[in-house]
Design a protein around this motif. Sequence first.
Motif, mmCIF file in Angstrom:
data_model
loop_
_atom_site.group_PDB
_atom_site.id
_atom_site.type_symbol
_atom_site.label_atom_id
_atom_site.label_comp_id
_atom_site.label_asym_id
_atom_site.label_seq_id
_atom_site.Cartn_x
_atom_site.Cartn_y
_atom_site.Cartn_z
ATOM 1 N N GLY A 101 -14.810 2.374 -9.395
ATOM 2 C CA GLY A 101 -13.361 2.423 -9.552
ATOM 3 C C GLY A 101 -12.950 1.600 -10.752
ATOM 4 N N THR A 102 -12.069 2.135 -11.579
ATOM 5 C CA THR A 102 -11.651 1.394 -12.757
ATOM 6 C C THR A 102 -10.143 1.198 -12.822
ATOM 7 O OG1 THR A 102 -11.593 3.448 -14.017
ATOM 8 C CG2 THR A 102 -13.603 2.141 -14.148
ATOM 9 N N VAL A 103 -9.383 1.954 -12.049
ATOM 10 C CA VAL A 103 -7.934 1.832 -12.065
ATOM 11 C C VAL A 103 -7.535 0.879 -10.958
ATOM 12 C CG1 VAL A 103 -5.771 3.091 -11.853
ATOM 13 C CG2 VAL A 103 -7.747 4.195 -12.883
ATOM 14 N N TRP A 142 -9.269 2.007 -1.931
ATOM 15 C CA TRP A 142 -9.420 2.958 -3.033
ATOM 16 C C TRP A 142 -8.815 4.286 -2.595
ATOM 17 C CZ3 TRP A 142 -13.005 -0.585 -1.630
ATOM 18 C CH2 TRP A 142 -13.579 -1.390 -2.621
ATOM 19 N N LEU A 143 -8.028 4.906 -3.451
ATOM 20 C CA LEU A 143 -7.497 6.253 -3.228
ATOM 21 C C LEU A 143 -8.317 7.182 -4.102
ATOM 22 C CD1 LEU A 143 -3.667 5.444 -3.402
ATOM 23 C CD2 LEU A 143 -5.222 5.296 -1.435
ATOM 24 N N VAL A 144 -9.062 8.105 -3.482
ATOM 25 C CA VAL A 144 -10.049 8.903 -4.209
ATOM 26 C C VAL A 144 -9.769 10.390 -4.028
ATOM 27 C CG1 VAL A 144 -12.515 9.259 -4.608
ATOM 28 C CG2 VAL A 144 -11.731 7.088 -3.645
ATOM 29 N N THR A 146 -6.747 1.721 -6.988
ATOM 30 C CA THR A 146 -7.351 0.763 -6.071
ATOM 31 C C THR A 146 -6.499 -0.495 -6.086
ATOM 32 O OG1 THR A 146 -9.349 -0.438 -5.451
ATOM 33 C CG2 THR A 146 -8.990 -0.107 -7.806
ATOM 34 N N PHE A 147 -6.415 -1.159 -4.942
ATOM 35 C CA PHE A 147 -5.572 -2.347 -4.847
ATOM 36 C C PHE A 147 -6.036 -3.225 -3.693
ATOM 37 C CE2 PHE A 147 -3.552 1.383 -2.992
ATOM 38 C CZ PHE A 147 -3.364 1.009 -1.664
ATOM 39 N N ARG A 178 -1.531 -4.923 5.321
ATOM 40 C CA ARG A 178 -0.395 -4.954 4.405
ATOM 41 C C ARG A 178 -0.814 -4.784 2.956
ATOM 42 N NH1 ARG A 178 3.711 -7.310 7.633
ATOM 43 N NH2 ARG A 178 3.698 -5.835 9.338
ATOM 44 N N GLU A 179 0.014 -4.016 2.225
ATOM 45 C CA GLU A 179 -0.129 -3.872 0.783
ATOM 46 C C GLU A 179 1.232 -4.109 0.153
ATOM 47 O OE1 GLU A 179 -1.248 -0.473 2.323
ATOM 48 O OE2 GLU A 179 0.830 0.026 2.551
ATOM 49 N N THR A 180 1.278 -4.217 -1.176
ATOM 50 C CA THR A 180 2.555 -4.395 -1.855
ATOM 51 C C THR A 180 3.419 -3.157 -1.632
ATOM 52 O OG1 THR A 180 1.857 -3.380 -3.937
ATOM 53 C CG2 THR A 180 1.445 -5.772 -3.681
ATOM 54 N N VAL A 181 4.701 -3.285 -1.908
ATOM 55 C CA VAL A 181 5.615 -2.156 -1.748
ATOM 56 C C VAL A 181 5.182 -0.994 -2.647
ATOM 57 C CG1 VAL A 181 8.000 -1.381 -2.064
ATOM 58 C CG2 VAL A 181 7.536 -3.597 -0.995
#
Length: 187
Positions: free
Chosen positions: A42-44, A82-84, A94-95, A164-167
């Motif tokens: 993953g790079t993004v 990761w969203l793939v 990815t976050f 939890r993730e950011t908005v």
Amino acid sequence: MAKIGSSIVVTGLTASALAVVTMLAVQAKSDATVTAPGTATGTVSSGPTAGKGGKTAAAPALPAGTGTDKRVVYSLSQRRVWLVDAGAKTAEQTFVVQPSAVSPLAGSYSITAQDSPKHLGSDGVEIENVVLFASNQGIAIGFSSAVDGSMASPPPSKHTGGIRETVADGKALYAFTTIGMPVIVVG
């Protein structure tokens, strides 16, 4: 004849809905399987990490063996999602996330429910963009964003399943996912 208050009706309906979602999550877990291994990086990243000298480091590699379908990959140890896209060699996004008090077990799941309107989470924090996919110890587990943008650790006394993730990341994950999409959880 006694009247039943609207809050009692709403509470009963909410409890019933959570029981159904939990049952569906357990059923989805037992029906789901991981497909052929993928070996991509993953790079993004919307949540990059700072390297030496304050420079942004590349996002961690997409874990191997997480499939080839369009999917969400969640690493418990890396606290990262990761969203793939299907057949992709890298993640679309990815976050980092804040794990819930009750975590899913490693394995393959399917998204069982989505809910975007703002409402109170089980920890009393107002949340939105909820994506449910698992249960553990009778607790529904899913991704959500705190409306105020906080990503605090859940209190140890609260047995909650909200990852939890950011908005911004919550909006991206919600828009990316659909009911039935695989969620692969790795250690």
